[in-house]
Design a protein around this motif. Structure first.
Motif: not given
Lengths: 119, 112
Positions: B9-37
């Motif tokens: 969960f992340l809560s921000v005020r309108e107009g501010d910047s949002s930063v969403i973080n992610c960590t992964y384990t597969d060092s052979s990953s070639t592409y990383l994606y962000w999806y929105k729902q």
């Protein structure tokens, strides 16, 4: 293109009933998959297919069957519904990575989802 | 095995910047994606980054990739109420099957 379509949109089942969730795509994608989405658990892969006649298990396959007789369709069957299968189910499809081609990103296209409740 | 982790969960005020973080384990990953729902809808691809890149910018979106730490972030500048959604990080698995491994999703709440 209609993209990825799923039916039904909503379904209520009683424990022990069986049913089939339908998924179809008209983009000639080789790869199709089924996910379930539960709060706080993200998307978990149930089954996937890399082409007609080829299916494999994902992370949470128990209680579900799939088949892929055509490129377009990938139905998900619940054999004997249980309350633990209450979830939102998403079908997705994409082109498959060609051998040796690691330079092309591919997008998974998602259907609108089926909300299933098992009582 | 392959695993992708996100805060929920992340809560921000309108107009501010949002930063969403992610960590992964597969060092052979070639592409990383962000999806929105968005509520009641399926997932849509927002952006992606190839593993040999450090940063990718697309209008209000900036993706940063730290391959050494296996850390991915999505920055949304000038966050709007229409950005309220669940954001999923995903990595392409090391197989050629087309499988993506998704994180749990971060719910972004934008307050007016």
């Amino acid at each position: 293109n209609a993209g990825v379509t799923q039916t039904p949109k909503f379904q209520v089942l009683k424990t022990g009933q069986s049913m089939t969730l339908q998924c179809a795509q008209d983009m000639n994608h080789e790869y199709m998959s089924w996910y379930r989405q539960d709060p706080g658990m993200g998307l978990r892969l149930i089954h996937y297919s890399v082409g007609a006649g080829i299916t494999d298990q994902g992370e949470v396959p128990n209680g579900y069957n799939v088949s892929r007789s055509t490129t377009e369709d990938f139905p998900l069957r619940l054999l004997s519904a249980a309350p633990s299968q209450t979830s939102v189910y998403f079908c997705a499809s994409s082109y498959i990575l060609l051998a040796g081609d690691r330079e092309t990103p591919y997008e998974q296209y998602f259907g609108p989802g089926t909300r299933l409740t098992v009582t | 095995g392959e695993d992708v982790e996100q805060s929920l969960f992340l809560s921000v005020r309108e107009g501010d910047s949002s930063v969403i973080n992610c960590t992964y384990t597969d060092s052979s990953s070639t592409y990383l994606y962000w999806y929105k729902q968005e509520p009641g809808a399926g997932l849509q691809l927002l952006t992606y980054i190839f593993s040999n890149m450090d940063m990718k910018q697309d209008q209000r979106l900036t993706v940063l990739l730290n391959k050494k730490d296996k850390h991915l972030s999505l920055r949304i500048a000038d966050t709007q109420t229409g950005d309220s959604a669940i954001y999923f990080c995903a990595e392409r698995g090391s197989s050629n099957t087309g499988k993506l491994i998704f994180g749990q999703g971060t719910t972004l709440q934008v307050k007016p």
